[in-house]
Design a protein around this motif. Sequence first.
Motif, PDB file in Angstrom:
ATOM      1  N   GLU A   8       0.268 -44.206  24.557  1.00 41.02           N
ATOM      2  CA  GLU A   8       0.148 -42.778  24.832  1.00 41.02           C
ATOM      3  C   GLU A   8       0.006 -42.686  26.346  1.00 41.02           C
ATOM      4  O   GLU A   8      -0.850 -43.351  26.926  1.00 41.02           O
ATOM      5  CB  GLU A   8      -1.096 -42.183  24.170  1.00 41.02           C
ATOM      6  N   ASP A  10      -0.020 -39.959  29.764  1.00 42.31           N
ATOM      7  CA  ASP A  10       0.046 -38.658  30.411  1.00 42.31           C
ATOM      8  C   ASP A  10       0.709 -38.868  31.766  1.00 42.31           C
ATOM      9  O   ASP A  10       0.249 -39.699  32.553  1.00 42.31           O
ATOM     10  CB  ASP A  10      -1.350 -38.060  30.599  1.00 42.31           C
ATOM     11  N   GLY A  88       6.775 -29.928  28.694  1.00 41.65           N
ATOM     12  CA  GLY A  88       6.873 -30.586  27.390  1.00 41.65           C
ATOM     13  C   GLY A  88       6.981 -32.094  27.485  1.00 41.65           C
ATOM     14  O   GLY A  88       6.939 -32.786  26.471  1.00 41.65           O
ATOM     15  N   THR A  89       7.172 -32.615  28.707  1.00 42.84           N
ATOM     16  CA  THR A  89       7.277 -34.070  28.868  1.00 42.84           C
ATOM     17  C   THR A  89       6.075 -34.661  29.603  1.00 42.84           C
ATOM     18  O   THR A  89       6.093 -35.831  29.979  1.00 42.84           O
ATOM     19  CB  THR A  89       8.573 -34.458  29.612  1.00 42.84           C
ATOM     20  N   GLU A  90       5.027 -33.856  29.789  1.00 43.03           N
ATOM     21  CA  GLU A  90       3.846 -34.328  30.520  1.00 43.03           C
ATOM     22  C   GLU A  90       3.089 -35.403  29.744  1.00 43.03           C
ATOM     23  O   GLU A  90       2.356 -36.189  30.318  1.00 43.03           O
ATOM     24  CB  GLU A  90       2.873 -33.175  30.814  1.00 43.03           C
ATOM     25  N   HIS A  91       3.237 -35.400  28.427  1.00 35.68           N
ATOM     26  CA  HIS A  91       2.583 -36.385  27.571  1.00 35.68           C
ATOM     27  C   HIS A  91       3.663 -37.064  26.740  1.00 35.68           C
ATOM     28  O   HIS A  91       4.568 -36.408  26.224  1.00 35.68           O
ATOM     29  CB  HIS A  91       1.552 -35.726  26.655  1.00 35.68           C
ATOM     30  N   CYS A  92       3.544 -38.368  26.616  1.00 36.64           N
ATOM     31  CA  CYS A  92       4.557 -39.124  25.887  1.00 36.64           C
ATOM     32  C   CYS A  92       3.887 -40.160  24.994  1.00 36.64           C
ATOM     33  O   CYS A  92       2.921 -40.816  25.397  1.00 36.64           O
ATOM     34  CB  CYS A  92       5.485 -39.808  26.893  1.00 36.64           C
ATOM     35  N   ARG A  93       4.394 -40.302  23.808  1.00 34.93           N
ATOM     36  CA  ARG A  93       3.979 -41.363  22.880  1.00 34.93           C
ATOM     37  C   ARG A  93       5.204 -42.253  22.688  1.00 34.93           C
ATOM     38  O   ARG A  93       6.301 -41.754  22.410  1.00 34.93           O
ATOM     39  CB  ARG A  93       3.543 -40.756  21.555  1.00 34.93           C
ATOM     40  N   THR A 105       8.117 -36.831  22.906  1.00 32.98           N
ATOM     41  CA  THR A 105       7.442 -35.789  23.690  1.00 32.98           C
ATOM     42  C   THR A 105       7.509 -34.492  22.899  1.00 32.98           C
ATOM     43  O   THR A 105       8.116 -34.447  21.820  1.00 32.98           O
ATOM     44  CB  THR A 105       8.114 -35.580  25.068  1.00 32.98           C
ATOM     45  N   LYS A 106       6.938 -33.434  23.449  1.00 34.57           N
ATOM     46  CA  LYS A 106       6.981 -32.125  22.777  1.00 34.57           C
ATOM     47  C   LYS A 106       8.409 -31.603  22.631  1.00 34.57           C
ATOM     48  O   LYS A 106       8.692 -30.807  21.746  1.00 34.57           O
ATOM     49  CB  LYS A 106       6.155 -31.096  23.552  1.00 34.57           C
ATOM     50  N   ILE A 107       9.294 -32.040  23.524  1.00 36.57           N
ATOM     51  CA  ILE A 107      10.653 -31.486  23.465  1.00 36.57           C
ATOM     52  C   ILE A 107      11.637 -32.359  22.684  1.00 36.57           C
ATOM     53  O   ILE A 107      12.778 -31.987  22.511  1.00 36.57           O
ATOM     54  CB  ILE A 107      11.210 -31.165  24.870  1.00 36.57           C
ATOM     55  N   LYS A 109      12.661 -36.534  20.704  1.00 38.73           N
ATOM     56  CA  LYS A 109      12.558 -37.984  20.574  1.00 38.73           C
ATOM     57  C   LYS A 109      13.788 -38.616  21.218  1.00 38.73           C
ATOM     58  O   LYS A 109      14.902 -38.119  21.066  1.00 38.73           O
ATOM     59  CB  LYS A 109      12.534 -38.402  19.100  1.00 38.73           C
TER      60      LYS A 109
END
Length: 171
Positions: A8, A10, A88-93, A105-107, A109
């Motif tokens: 995870e 940020d 929407g790409t500030e956090h990534c798994r 990301t929020k936007i 895969k």
Amino acid sequence: MEQKFTFETDYDIDALSAMARALRKTIRKKQNRRTHIFGWTVTVLGILVTVMLGVNVVTLTAIIILVLFLLFEDRMNGYMAKKRVLPGTEHCRVQFYQDKFLSITKIGKTEFRYDRIKYVTEDQNYFVFVLSNNHAQAYDKKRLTGGNAGEFRSFMEDRTGQKVIPVSGRV
């Protein structure tokens, strides 16, 4: 297909600075060397002019700004990159598998193959994948699950066929 590791991350100033440093010390190494030689040469010439002709506020200010940019370029590049991060790409798994890794990301895969990675670097806090001259991905070591940093390092060396490059500090 069994998941191996998960990160995870940020994308804050620290992560973006780590990415800038990784790019600078790998794929942009020659360009960086030339830029630094030019920058320090201009700095020395500016100091000589200031000493010979007396202190000029404009010249002195330019020298100080140039030195600050040369010393803190990764942080400044991280700051500039932060302004351009897509919402929407500030956090990534990211989930790692044997044959691919999946970035979520929020936007959306995105699926990547390991052969797209040009360099894998590591500093104290992040693993960074260099994908091209302008693209990298950072993975926060503190938020790694599925193993430890040493196991992930070995996994990546096996998947990419290249050694993980230690990257630290300024130089």
